[in-house]
Enzyme design. Structure first.
Site, PDB file in Angstrom:
ATOM      1  N   ASP A 112       0.822  -1.204   0.000  1.00  0.00           N
ATOM      2  CA  ASP A 112       0.000   0.000   0.000  1.00  0.00           C
ATOM      3  C   ASP A 112       0.860   1.261   0.000  1.00  0.00           C
ATOM      4  OD1 ASP A 112       0.378   1.083   2.753  1.00  0.00           O
ATOM      5  OD2 ASP A 112      -0.572  -0.785   3.378  1.00  0.00           O
ATOM      6  N   LEU A 113       0.229   2.386  -0.171  1.00  0.00           N
ATOM      7  CA  LEU A 113       0.909   3.666  -0.371  1.00  0.00           C
ATOM      8  C   LEU A 113       1.965   3.949   0.694  1.00  0.00           C
ATOM      9  CD1 LEU A 113       0.975   6.423  -1.955  1.00  0.00           C
ATOM     10  CD2 LEU A 113      -0.693   7.244  -0.270  1.00  0.00           C
TER      11      LEU A 113
END
Length: 244
Positions: free
Chosen positions: A108-109
């Site tokens: 994820d980011l």
């Protein structure tokens, strides 16, 4: 010998099996001048195009897979193009001729660490599939008090919105207060699974780094933002994780 089109094109590095199937449904792949069909079998002599570009099948069938490792920084997304204009993990990868890099899973980011890419869509698919039970290990910095009861719950299984999840191993790596670290292992690649598991126990993940995928461990000497090729022995070890 003829094989199914999504397998042939995935193996050749033109996308994952799901991506190939989506291209077929959208009419962007042709075989001998006609729209491809899901499940269709093709051979070396068939003429295949993707987005009107001819694909030379015989060039790919004898190639060994390439595998690239990348030390992902926080702030990059695991897509080729981002609608919000954010940096993507593909931006700095080395270019390929007649193929492309396929990411093996995602981060994820805000998660850093080891991200693997390959030119072999079939290998990527097998390594990502839940049935392969490939271990993913993370270093996690936690804010909040963690009790033995919390740890037992995380090992036994916690009901999340997308089903029960758990860690198969938890190691207390030390630290106090806002700098308490654990190493944990999961066997799936669910979206933000590690973060959601810890949050279910009322604590917050303040830093998350993937340190291992299957047999491959993130080398300590590598820097954030760096990429490098795996050698033949390292690739063979990865392949064995899905055949053993």
């Amino acid at each position: 010998m003829n094989e199914r089109i999504h397998k042939v094109l995935a193996n050749a590095g033109h996308g994952s099996r799901r991506e190939i199937e989506a291209l077929i449904r959208d009419g962007k792949i042709t075989v001998n001048g006609k729209p491809a069909i899901l499940g269709q079998c093709i051979g070396e002599k068939d003429r295949v195009t993707i987005n009107s570009r001819a694909i030379r099948l015989h060039l790919h069938q004898k190639k060994n897979p390439k595998v690239l490792a990348y030390y992902k920084p926080a702030g990059e997304v695991c897509t080729r193009r981002d609608e919000k204009g954010r940096e993507t993990v593909f931006r700095n990868l080395p270019p390929l001729r007649n193929s492309r890099w396929i990411n093996i899973g995602r981060l994820d980011l805000n998660t850093m660490g080891l991200l693997l890419f390959t030119t072999d869509g079939d290998l990527a698919n097998k390594l990502m599939h839940p049935s392969s039970q490939v271990e993913r290990e993370y270093a996690v910095r936690i804010l909040g008090d963690v009790t033995k009861k919390n740890l037992n719950a995380l090992l036994d299984g916690v009901a999340l919105e997308d089903g029960v999840a758990k860690f198969t191993d938890i190691h207390d790596s030390g630290g106090k207060g806002a700098n308490h670290w654990f190493h944990v292992v999961v066997m799936e690649g669910r979206n933000k699974e590690v973060r959601r598991l810890w949050e279910s126990q009322g604590v917050q993940v303040t830093r998350l780094i993937r340190t291992r995928f299957g047999s491959y461990i993130l080398p300590r000497k590598k820097r954030v933002g760096q990429h490098w090729r795996l050698d033949d022995k390292e690739i063979e070890a990865l392949q064995k994780t899905i055949t053993s």
